[in-house]
Design a protein around this motif. Sequence first.
Motif, PDB file in Angstrom:
ATOM      1  N   UNK A  69       1.069  -0.942   0.040  1.00 24.49           N
ATOM      2  CA  UNK A  69       0.071  -0.396   0.247  1.00 24.49           C
ATOM      3  C   UNK A  69       1.119   1.375  -0.032  1.00 24.49           C
ATOM      4  N   UNK A  70       2.044   1.577   0.931  1.00 20.82           N
ATOM      5  CA  UNK A  70       3.025   2.026   1.321  1.00 20.82           C
ATOM      6  C   UNK A  70       3.081   2.665  -0.229  1.00 20.82           C
ATOM      7  N   UNK A  71       3.541   0.946  -1.227  1.00 18.27           N
ATOM      8  CA  UNK A  71       4.437   2.030  -2.823  1.00 18.27           C
ATOM      9  C   UNK A  71       3.016   2.618  -3.620  1.00 18.27           C
ATOM     10  N   UNK A  72       1.897   1.134  -3.237  1.00 19.41           N
ATOM     11  CA  UNK A  72       0.251   2.406  -3.770  1.00 19.41           C
ATOM     12  C   UNK A  72       0.929   3.332  -4.136  1.00 19.41           C
ATOM     13  N   UNK A  73       0.658   4.388  -2.288  1.00 17.84           N
ATOM     14  CA  UNK A  73       0.849   5.531  -2.136  1.00 17.84           C
ATOM     15  C   UNK A  73       2.023   6.298  -2.986  1.00 17.84           C
ATOM     16  N   UNK A  74       3.368   5.140  -3.571  1.00 19.40           N
ATOM     17  CA  UNK A  74       3.928   6.841  -3.207  1.00 19.40           C
ATOM     18  C   UNK A  74       4.787   7.435  -2.566  1.00 19.40           C
ATOM     19  N   UNK A  75       4.175   6.590  -1.178  1.00 12.23           N
ATOM     20  CA  UNK A  75       4.676   7.814  -0.300  1.00 12.23           C
ATOM     21  C   UNK A  75       6.211   6.782   0.417  1.00 12.23           C
ATOM     22  N   UNK A  76       7.010   7.372   0.064  1.00 13.46           N
ATOM     23  CA  UNK A  76       8.173   7.487   0.177  1.00 13.46           C
ATOM     24  C   UNK A  76       9.328   7.048   1.898  1.00 13.46           C
ATOM     25  N   UNK A  77       9.441   5.375   2.611  1.00 10.07           N
ATOM     26  CA  UNK A  77       9.653   5.237   3.455  1.00 10.07           C
ATOM     27  C   UNK A  77      10.794   4.379   3.558  1.00 10.07           C
ATOM     28  N   UNK A  78      11.929   5.199   4.050  1.00  8.33           N
ATOM     29  CA  UNK A  78      13.363   3.750   4.637  1.00  8.33           C
ATOM     30  C   UNK A  78      13.916   3.717   5.912  1.00  8.33           C
ATOM     31  N   UNK A  79      13.504   2.546   6.499  1.00 12.15           N
ATOM     32  CA  UNK A  79      12.919   1.766   7.507  1.00 12.15           C
ATOM     33  C   UNK A  79      14.318   0.464   7.778  1.00 12.15           C
ATOM     34  N   UNK A  80      14.382   0.532   9.130  1.00  8.80           N
ATOM     35  CA  UNK A  80      15.022  -0.528   9.441  1.00  8.80           C
ATOM     36  C   UNK A  80      14.876  -2.119   9.006  1.00  8.80           C
ATOM     37  N   UNK A  81      12.984  -2.467   9.269  1.00  8.22           N
ATOM     38  CA  UNK A  81      12.984  -3.452   8.886  1.00  8.22           C
ATOM     39  C   UNK A  81      11.206  -3.551   8.439  1.00  8.22           C
ATOM     40  N   UNK A  82      10.864  -4.496   7.955  1.00  7.62           N
ATOM     41  CA  UNK A  82       9.447  -4.844   7.463  1.00  7.62           C
ATOM     42  C   UNK A  82       9.124  -6.214   8.298  1.00  7.62           C
ATOM     43  N   UNK A  83       7.739  -4.949   8.526  1.00  7.13           N
ATOM     44  CA  UNK A  83       7.384  -6.258  10.565  1.00  7.13           C
ATOM     45  C   UNK A  83       5.815  -5.836  10.377  1.00  7.13           C
ATOM     46  N   UNK A  84       5.115  -6.927  10.368  1.00  4.66           N
ATOM     47  CA  UNK A  84       3.543  -6.957  10.894  1.00  4.66           C
ATOM     48  C   UNK A  84       3.625  -6.699  11.882  1.00  4.66           C
ATOM     49  N   UNK A  85       3.865  -6.778  12.847  1.00  6.53           N
ATOM     50  CA  UNK A  85       4.171  -7.115  14.226  1.00  6.53           C
ATOM     51  C   UNK A  85       3.408  -5.232  14.683  1.00  6.53           C
ATOM     52  N   UNK A  86       2.273  -5.514  15.179  1.00  2.34           N
ATOM     53  CA  UNK A  86       1.657  -4.288  15.436  1.00  2.34           C
ATOM     54  C   UNK A  86       2.449  -3.858  16.970  1.00  2.34           C
ATOM     55  N   UNK A  87       1.957  -2.419  17.575  1.00  2.00           N
ATOM     56  CA  UNK A  87       2.272  -1.356  18.479  1.00  2.00           C
ATOM     57  C   UNK A  87       1.071  -1.346  18.733  1.00  2.00           C
ATOM     58  N   UNK A  88       1.509  -0.570  19.855  1.00  2.00           N
ATOM     59  CA  UNK A  88       0.455  -0.185  21.618  1.00  2.00           C
ATOM     60  C   UNK A  88       0.684   1.214  21.259  1.00  2.00           C
ATOM     61  N   UNK A  89      -0.511   2.082  22.042  1.00  2.00           N
ATOM     62  CA  UNK A  89      -0.286   3.491  22.224  1.00  2.00           C
ATOM     63  C   UNK A  89      -1.040   3.495  24.050  1.00  2.00           C
ATOM     64  N   UNK A  90       0.646   3.677  24.571  1.00  2.00           N
ATOM     65  CA  UNK A  90       0.702   3.320  25.652  1.00  2.00           C
ATOM     66  C   UNK A  90       1.808   4.458  26.384  1.00  2.00           C
ATOM     67  N   UNK A  91       3.145   4.930  25.761  1.00  2.00           N
ATOM     68  CA  UNK A  91       3.806   5.245  26.712  1.00  2.00           C
ATOM     69  C   UNK A  91       4.175   6.796  25.615  1.00  2.00           C
ATOM     70  N   UNK A  92       4.442   7.595  26.576  1.00  2.00           N
ATOM     71  CA  UNK A  92       5.401   8.616  25.895  1.00  2.00           C
ATOM     72  C   UNK A  92       6.568   9.446  25.548  1.00  2.00           C
TER      73      UNK A  92
END
Length: 229
Positions: A125-148
């Motif tokens: 989807x990122x490629x389809x959007x042509x939204x450039x991302x440079x990352x350490x990894x590609x990982x399907x594991x989700x994240x939480x919203x808990x810590x500042x």
Amino acid sequence: MEHTEIGVVHTSITRADPAAVAALSAFGVATVHEAMGRVGLLRPYLRPVYPKARLSGTAVTVLLQPGDNWMLHVAAEQIRPGDVVVAACTTESEDGFFGELLATSFRARGCAGLVIDGGVRDVAELEQLDFPVFARAVNAKGTVKATLGSVNVPVVCANALVRPGDVVLADTDGVVVVPRERAAEVARTAAEREANEAGKRERFRAGELGLDMYGMREELAKLGLRYQD
């Protein structure tokens, strides 16, 4: 450098001059790195998540906590057109902090892309959007919203110091950061370097050897290099 500010969002930052950013965007990462005196590179494990991804812009910085992408949502509000979000983490984490929904939000704010010392997902989807991302990894594991964490504080991303408003460029050769106060100077030096390389390129095409173009033979002989038939 240690990350010291947690739980703060700086809403007013000094961005590099837009003309200098535009000038720098014409050059590749390798050229800019050389023009700065061979400094400014982020670690080479940051890779484009799809082929031909390329970005340039001024940094909105984010300090994340491991496995928690809350501050990316906070950062979205601070994005101005032409900004690149640069996200570091308080400790190593390859979780999927970012995906298609956040990319859609960032794009609506005029974001030019993301550099993240962490994982991302929804690559198709990122490629389809042509939204450039440079990352350490590609990982399907989700994240939480808990810590500042924090937004628009100096961060160390992939071993490089990035300050809010610095210029960030990324292409298939890697990612480089140019301090905002050096942007115009580095653009000029990069242009001079490119012009110099154009002349050398023609000489190489004509068959001239680097040994002769760079006057290497005498020094090699001094060091004892011998040719044997």
